[in-house]
Motif scaffolding. Structure first.
Motif, PDB file in Angstrom:
ATOM      1  N   SER A 238      73.527  14.887  33.671  1.00 48.77           N
ATOM      2  CA  SER A 238      74.324  14.549  34.304  1.00 48.77           C
ATOM      3  C   SER A 238      74.496  14.454  36.187  1.00 48.77           C
ATOM      4  O   SER A 238      74.120  13.638  36.735  1.00 48.77           O
ATOM      5  CB  SER A 238      76.006  13.815  33.923  1.00 48.77           C
ATOM      6  N   SER A 239      74.864  15.892  35.646  1.00 48.68           N
ATOM      7  CA  SER A 239      75.478  16.741  37.254  1.00 48.68           C
ATOM      8  C   SER A 239      74.169  16.820  37.916  1.00 48.68           C
ATOM      9  O   SER A 239      73.960  16.749  39.471  1.00 48.68           O
ATOM     10  CB  SER A 239      76.058  18.281  36.933  1.00 48.68           C
ATOM     11  N   VAL A 240      72.897  17.217  36.901  1.00 48.18           N
ATOM     12  CA  VAL A 240      71.177  17.420  38.084  1.00 48.18           C
ATOM     13  C   VAL A 240      71.155  15.513  39.054  1.00 48.18           C
ATOM     14  O   VAL A 240      70.252  15.079  39.476  1.00 48.18           O
ATOM     15  CB  VAL A 240      70.137  18.182  37.374  1.00 48.18           C
ATOM     16  N   PHE A 241      71.333  14.722  37.839  1.00 50.14           N
ATOM     17  CA  PHE A 241      70.722  13.510  37.950  1.00 50.14           C
ATOM     18  C   PHE A 241      71.914  12.457  39.450  1.00 50.14           C
ATOM     19  O   PHE A 241      70.756  11.706  40.606  1.00 50.14           O
ATOM     20  CB  PHE A 241      70.546  12.434  36.347  1.00 50.14           C
ATOM     21  N   ASN A 242      72.578  12.930  39.170  1.00 48.33           N
ATOM     22  CA  ASN A 242      73.926  12.414  39.691  1.00 48.33           C
ATOM     23  C   ASN A 242      73.985  12.721  41.632  1.00 48.33           C
ATOM     24  O   ASN A 242      73.967  12.881  42.314  1.00 48.33           O
ATOM     25  CB  ASN A 242      75.556  12.296  39.565  1.00 48.33           C
ATOM     26  N   PHE A 243      73.096  14.292  41.676  1.00 48.47           N
ATOM     27  CA  PHE A 243      73.106  14.954  42.657  1.00 48.47           C
ATOM     28  C   PHE A 243      72.111  14.228  43.239  1.00 48.47           C
ATOM     29  O   PHE A 243      71.914  14.053  45.273  1.00 48.47           O
ATOM     30  CB  PHE A 243      71.860  16.553  42.693  1.00 48.47           C
ATOM     31  N   ARG A 244      70.921  13.553  43.358  1.00 42.47           N
ATOM     32  CA  ARG A 244      70.456  12.489  43.633  1.00 42.47           C
ATOM     33  C   ARG A 244      69.034  13.104  44.426  1.00 42.47           C
ATOM     34  O   ARG A 244      68.692  12.641  45.466  1.00 42.47           O
ATOM     35  CB  ARG A 244      71.266  11.601  44.656  1.00 42.47           C
ATOM     36  N   CYS A 245      68.824  14.186  43.803  1.00 41.54           N
ATOM     37  CA  CYS A 245      67.932  15.209  45.479  1.00 41.54           C
ATOM     38  C   CYS A 245      66.484  15.147  44.021  1.00 41.54           C
ATOM     39  O   CYS A 245      66.443  15.551  42.443  1.00 41.54           O
ATOM     40  CB  CYS A 245      67.776  16.652  45.300  1.00 41.54           C
ATOM     41  N   ALA A 246      65.643  13.801  44.781  1.00 39.19           N
ATOM     42  CA  ALA A 246      64.252  14.070  43.155  1.00 39.19           C
ATOM     43  C   ALA A 246      63.511  13.785  44.339  1.00 39.19           C
ATOM     44  O   ALA A 246      63.390  13.941  45.004  1.00 39.19           O
ATOM     45  CB  ALA A 246      64.421  12.235  42.370  1.00 39.19           C
ATOM     46  N   VAL A 247      61.707  14.255  43.819  1.00 34.92           N
ATOM     47  CA  VAL A 247      59.875  14.091  44.093  1.00 34.92           C
ATOM     48  C   VAL A 247      59.978  13.096  42.606  1.00 34.92           C
ATOM     49  O   VAL A 247      60.193  13.442  41.811  1.00 34.92           O
ATOM     50  CB  VAL A 247      59.881  15.156  44.155  1.00 34.92           C
ATOM     51  N   HIS A 248      59.100  11.961  43.483  1.00 32.59           N
ATOM     52  CA  HIS A 248      58.382  10.701  42.444  1.00 32.59           C
ATOM     53  C   HIS A 248      56.951  11.603  42.493  1.00 32.59           C
ATOM     54  O   HIS A 248      56.170  11.508  43.920  1.00 32.59           O
ATOM     55  CB  HIS A 248      58.830   9.931  42.540  1.00 32.59           C
ATOM     56  N   GLY A 249      56.001  11.256  41.633  1.00 34.27           N
ATOM     57  CA  GLY A 249      54.954  11.640  41.902  1.00 34.27           C
ATOM     58  C   GLY A 249      54.288  10.964  40.949  1.00 34.27           C
ATOM     59  O   GLY A 249      54.774   9.730  40.049  1.00 34.27           O
ATOM     60  N   ALA A 250      53.058  10.173  40.620  1.00 37.24           N
ATOM     61  CA  ALA A 250      52.311   9.316  39.563  1.00 37.24           C
ATOM     62  C   ALA A 250      52.682  10.207  38.148  1.00 37.24           C
ATOM     63  O   ALA A 250      52.551   9.361  37.071  1.00 37.24           O
ATOM     64  CB  ALA A 250      51.288   9.664  39.675  1.00 37.24           C
TER      65      ALA A 250
ATOM     66  N   LEU B 229      54.455  12.986  37.169  1.00 35.00           N
ATOM     67  CA  LEU B 229      55.608  13.358  36.977  1.00 35.00           C
ATOM     68  C   LEU B 229      57.414  12.674  38.486  1.00 35.00           C
ATOM     69  O   LEU B 229      56.811  12.908  38.838  1.00 35.00           O
ATOM     70  CB  LEU B 229      55.753  14.801  37.173  1.00 35.00           C
ATOM     71  N   ARG B 230      58.649  12.382  37.265  1.00 35.51           N
ATOM     72  CA  ARG B 230      59.477  12.361  38.299  1.00 35.51           C
ATOM     73  C   ARG B 230      60.351  14.247  38.016  1.00 35.51           C
ATOM     74  O   ARG B 230      60.638  14.505  36.777  1.00 35.51           O
ATOM     75  CB  ARG B 230      60.726  11.506  37.937  1.00 35.51           C
ATOM     76  N   ILE B 231      60.649  15.085  38.752  1.00 41.86           N
ATOM     77  CA  ILE B 231      61.482  15.840  38.773  1.00 41.86           C
ATOM     78  C   ILE B 231      63.144  15.922  39.812  1.00 41.86           C
ATOM     79  O   ILE B 231      62.846  15.335  40.958  1.00 41.86           O
ATOM     80  CB  ILE B 231      60.725  16.567  39.614  1.00 41.86           C
ATOM     81  N   HIS B 232      63.682  15.829  39.097  1.00 41.86           N
ATOM     82  CA  HIS B 232      64.902  15.828  40.108  1.00 41.86           C
ATOM     83  C   HIS B 232      65.548  17.770  39.712  1.00 41.86           C
ATOM     84  O   HIS B 232      65.219  18.618  39.477  1.00 41.86           O
ATOM     85  CB  HIS B 232      66.192  14.922  38.533  1.00 41.86           C
ATOM     86  N   GLY B 233      66.624  17.637  40.774  1.00 44.04           N
ATOM     87  CA  GLY B 233      66.730  18.888  41.371  1.00 44.04           C
ATOM     88  C   GLY B 233      67.469  19.326  41.772  1.00 44.04           C
ATOM     89  O   GLY B 233      68.790  18.315  42.557  1.00 44.04           O
ATOM     90  N   LYS B 234      69.046  20.120  41.438  1.00 40.05           N
ATOM     91  CA  LYS B 234      69.803  20.815  42.080  1.00 40.05           C
ATOM     92  C   LYS B 234      70.629  22.028  41.909  1.00 40.05           C
ATOM     93  O   LYS B 234      69.571  22.120  41.053  1.00 40.05           O
ATOM     94  CB  LYS B 234      71.090  19.779  41.056  1.00 40.05           C
ATOM     95  N   PRO B 235      70.735  22.621  43.249  1.00 42.91           N
ATOM     96  CA  PRO B 235      71.419  24.060  43.340  1.00 42.91           C
ATOM     97  C   PRO B 235      72.420  24.742  41.952  1.00 42.91           C
ATOM     98  O   PRO B 235      72.833  23.384  41.654  1.00 42.91           O
ATOM     99  CB  PRO B 235      71.457  24.573  44.713  1.00 42.91           C
ATOM    100  N   ASN B 236      71.568  25.688  41.143  1.00 43.23           N
ATOM    101  CA  ASN B 236      73.241  25.456  40.593  1.00 43.23           C
ATOM    102  C   ASN B 236      74.084  26.693  40.035  1.00 43.23           C
ATOM    103  O   ASN B 236      74.821  27.788  40.014  1.00 43.23           O
ATOM    104  CB  ASN B 236      72.268  26.837  39.033  1.00 43.23           C
ATOM    105  N   GLY B 237      73.638  27.638  41.707  1.00 44.47           N
ATOM    106  CA  GLY B 237      73.789  29.496  41.918  1.00 44.47           C
ATOM    107  C   GLY B 237      74.638  30.131  41.296  1.00 44.47           C
ATOM    108  O   GLY B 237      74.627  31.244  40.729  1.00 44.47           O
ATOM    109  N   LEU B 238      73.104  30.479  40.019  1.00 40.92           N
ATOM    110  CA  LEU B 238      72.515  31.479  39.828  1.00 40.92           C
ATOM    111  C   LEU B 238      71.593  32.018  40.524  1.00 40.92           C
ATOM    112  O   LEU B 238      70.764  31.166  40.929  1.00 40.92           O
ATOM    113  CB  LEU B 238      72.358  30.878  38.055  1.00 40.92           C
ATOM    114  N   PRO B 239      71.316  33.822  39.476  1.00 39.91           N
ATOM    115  CA  PRO B 239      70.387  33.880  40.374  1.00 39.91           C
ATOM    116  C   PRO B 239      69.273  33.312  38.872  1.00 39.91           C
ATOM    117  O   PRO B 239      67.675  34.549  39.706  1.00 39.91           O
ATOM    118  CB  PRO B 239      70.601  35.043  39.779  1.00 39.91           C
ATOM    119  N   TYR B 240      68.906  32.596  38.716  1.00 40.59           N
ATOM    120  CA  TYR B 240      67.934  32.418  38.009  1.00 40.59           C
ATOM    121  C   TYR B 240      67.389  30.389  37.874  1.00 40.59           C
ATOM    122  O   TYR B 240      68.606  29.481  38.150  1.00 40.59           O
ATOM    123  CB  TYR B 240      67.625  32.784  36.460  1.00 40.59           C
ATOM    124  N   GLY B 241      66.677  30.111  37.082  1.00 41.19           N
ATOM    125  CA  GLY B 241      66.033  29.441  37.413  1.00 41.19           C
ATOM    126  C   GLY B 241      66.372  28.181  36.016  1.00 41.19           C
ATOM    127  O   GLY B 241      66.446  28.689  34.901  1.00 41.19           O
TER     128      GLY B 241
END
Length: 85
Positions: free
Chosen positions: A7-19, A21-33
Motif C-alpha cells: 500500500s505504501s508503494v501504491f500510495n507513493f504514486r510513482c509509476a511507469v505504465h507500458g503495454a 507491465l505496470r511498475i510502481h516504485g518508492k525509495p525504501n532507505g535500505l541498501p538493497y531493493g
C-alpha cells in the motif's frame, strides 16, 4: 510481503505504465531493493502461467538489482505472457 508495504508503494504514486507491465516504485532507505509481484488469477487462469511470469520477473529484477538498490518495486503485469511470446 505485508499489505502495508504494498500500500505504501501504491500510495507513493510513482509509476511507469507500458503495454505489458505496470511498475510502481518508492525509495525504501535500505541498501538493497525489494520486489513485490501482483499477479492475479484473472490475468492467468493456470498456476503454471502465473508462476512462469513470476520467475521471469524475479530473474530480471535479480539481474538489475544493483541499479535498483534502495527502492521498493511492485510489478503488476497487464497482459499474460509465456515462453512462446
Amino acid at each position: 510481503l505485508k499489505t502495508d508495504d504494498f500500500s505504501s508503494v501504491f500510495n507513493f504514486r510513482c509509476a511507469v505504465h507500458g503495454a505489458a507491465l505496470r511498475i510502481h516504485g518508492k525509495p525504501n532507505g535500505l541498501p538493497y531493493g525489494r520486489l513485490g509481484l501482483v499477479i492475479g488469477r484473472k490475468l492467468a487462469k493456470q498456476a503454471v502461467r502465473r508462476n512462469y511470469m513470476k520467475r521471469v520477473i524475479r530473474e530480471t529484477f535479480r539481474e538489475q538489482q544493483l541499479q535498483l538498490a534502495g527502492l521498493d518495486i511492485v510489478v503488476w503485469p497487464r497482459a499474460c505472457f509465456d515462453r512462446a511470446q
